[in-house]
Design a protein around this motif. Structure first.
Motif, short mmCIF file in Angstrom:
data_model
loop_
_atom_site.label_atom_id
_atom_site.label_comp_id
_atom_site.label_asym_id
_atom_site.label_seq_id
_atom_site.Cartn_x
_atom_site.Cartn_y
_atom_site.Cartn_z
N SER A 148 0.85 -1.19 0.00
CA SER A 148 0.00 0.00 0.00
C SER A 148 0.89 1.24 0.00
CB SER A 148 -0.91 -0.01 1.22
OG SER A 148 -0.15 -0.11 2.41
N SER A 200 -4.97 6.28 -13.10
CA SER A 200 -6.27 5.69 -13.42
C SER A 200 -6.57 5.77 -14.92
CB SER A 200 -7.37 6.38 -12.62
OG SER A 200 -7.42 7.74 -12.94
N GLY A 242 -9.70 -0.03 -9.53
CA GLY A 242 -10.86 0.44 -8.77
C GLY A 242 -10.56 1.84 -8.25
N ILE A 253 -16.21 2.13 -2.05
CA ILE A 253 -15.13 1.13 -1.99
C ILE A 253 -15.65 -0.20 -2.52
CG2 ILE A 253 -13.63 -0.21 -0.45
CD1 ILE A 253 -13.41 2.27 1.32
N ALA A 269 -15.67 -0.04 -6.18
CA ALA A 269 -14.30 -0.11 -6.71
C ALA A 269 -13.79 -1.55 -6.72
CB ALA A 269 -13.38 0.78 -5.89
N LEU A 270 -14.36 -2.37 -5.83
CA LEU A 270 -13.88 -3.75 -5.66
C LEU A 270 -14.57 -4.76 -6.55
CD1 LEU A 270 -13.62 -4.57 -1.88
CD2 LEU A 270 -11.82 -4.66 -3.60
N ILE A 328 -6.05 -0.41 -6.65
CA ILE A 328 -7.11 0.41 -6.07
C ILE A 328 -6.54 1.80 -5.81
CG2 ILE A 328 -8.60 0.75 -4.05
CD1 ILE A 328 -8.93 -2.22 -3.88
N ALA A 342 -7.39 5.77 -4.47
CA ALA A 342 -8.35 6.55 -3.69
C ALA A 342 -7.79 7.96 -3.48
CB ALA A 342 -8.62 5.88 -2.35
N LEU A 398 -10.32 0.08 3.79
CA LEU A 398 -9.55 0.23 2.55
C LEU A 398 -8.24 -0.57 2.63
CD1 LEU A 398 -9.50 1.83 -0.19
CD2 LEU A 398 -8.13 3.53 1.00
N LEU A 445 -8.06 -4.34 2.31
CA LEU A 445 -8.20 -4.91 0.98
C LEU A 445 -6.86 -5.33 0.41
CD1 LEU A 445 -10.68 -2.30 -0.50
CD2 LEU A 445 -11.22 -4.48 0.58
N ARG A 454 -2.38 -7.27 -5.19
CA ARG A 454 -3.04 -5.97 -5.33
C ARG A 454 -2.14 -4.83 -4.86
NH1 ARG A 454 -8.73 -6.39 -2.95
NH2 ARG A 454 -9.34 -6.90 -5.07
N ILE A 511 -2.51 -0.84 -3.46
CA ILE A 511 -3.45 0.18 -2.99
C ILE A 511 -2.69 1.51 -2.91
CG2 ILE A 511 -4.90 0.94 -1.06
CD1 ILE A 511 -5.29 -2.01 -0.37
#
Ligand code: ATP
Ligand code: MG
Length: 227
Positions: free
Chosen positions: A35, A54, A88, A154, A157-158, A165, A167, A186, A189, A194, A196
């Motif tokens: 993350s 994005s 997401g 959220i 987004a998932l 992801i 945010a 958040l 996740l 993944r 974040i």
């Protein structure tokens, strides 16, 4: 290596009377299973960077590489598919379609990549349940609290199980208690497959990430928050 998402010499320059260099040749590799928080003063380029990641916006120079492929900005429909399937996105507010219920907001985001509605509704309910929203499925956005809205955002987004992801100040409009709850959800996740990435003005939440990216004069300074 699992460098799933890479910024290569990324610049973003707004050409006004005087050129505004928001991002100046940024290089960075994001790794799956981690993350990242993006911090920096207002106007330092946090949202600009997230909008590039994005694929909503395009860089002035440089490349974004996702899963070893250079993003080609001429191929808009391919990029729309990458965004729908792999990314997401949660914004500060106005995430939800006002004429649709919480459940509809979530499962409709699936139908753009897979037309199986029964499965979409089933998965949406499961995700909303995990977000503590089972009793809010039929609520419209105007009938949700700020914290609930962000948890629906959220969930949405998932829904396509994205590897990335993003945010942008997802708790900017929430009180501290709700903000903490949303950030906890958040960061929960996090999975080995993944990435974040979130922007925040709050140092406490920024420190919850594995790695902190500080925007300074168009460049980035990296600190490992969790040491
Ligand atoms: N379309 C545009 N044209 C010209 N300048 C722009 C445009 N969009 C953004 N900027 C400028 O780019 C800079 C970075 O903006 P950005 O929204 O990325 O900052 P931020 O770090 O997200 O700030 P905040 O914390 O307030 O959300 C700002 O100085 C802004 O004025
Ligand atoms: Mg911003």
């Amino acid at each position: 290596m699992n460098n799933f998402l890479e910024l290569k010499n990324i610049s973003k320059i707004y050409k006004k009377k005087k050129n505004i260099i928001v991002l100046n040749k940024i290089n960075f590799k994001f790794q799956k299973g981690k993350s990242y928080s993006i911090i920096g003063p207002s106007g330092s380029g946090k949202s600009t960077l997230l909008n590039l990641l994005s694929l909503i916006d395009y860089p002035s120079n440089g490349n974004i590489i996702i899963n070893n492929k250079i993003i080609n900005y001429k191929n808009k429909s391919a990029n729309d598919i990458i965004r729908a399937k792999r990314i997401g996105i949660v914004y500060q507010d106005k995430n939800l379609l006002s004429d649709f219920t919480a459940l509809e907001n979530v499962y409709l985001a699936r139908l753009s990549v897979d037309t199986n509605k029964t499965k979409a509704v089933y998965d949406a309910k499961n995700i909303l349940k995990k977000m503590g929203l089972m009793s809010r499925l039929e609520h419209y956005p105007s009938e949700l609290s700020g914290g609930e809205s962000q948890r629906v955002a959220i969930s949405r987004a998932l829904i396509n199980y994205p590897e990335i992801i993003l945010a942008d100040e997802p708790t900017g409009n929430l009180d501290y208690k709700n903000a903490k709850d949303v950030f906890k959800k958040l960061l929960n996740l996090k999975e080995k497959n993944r990435i974040i990435i979130f922007a925040t003005h709050n140092r406490y939440f920024a420190n919850m990430a594995d790695c902190k990216i500080e925007m300074i004069d168009g460049n980035i300074k990296i600190t490992n928050a969790k040491i």
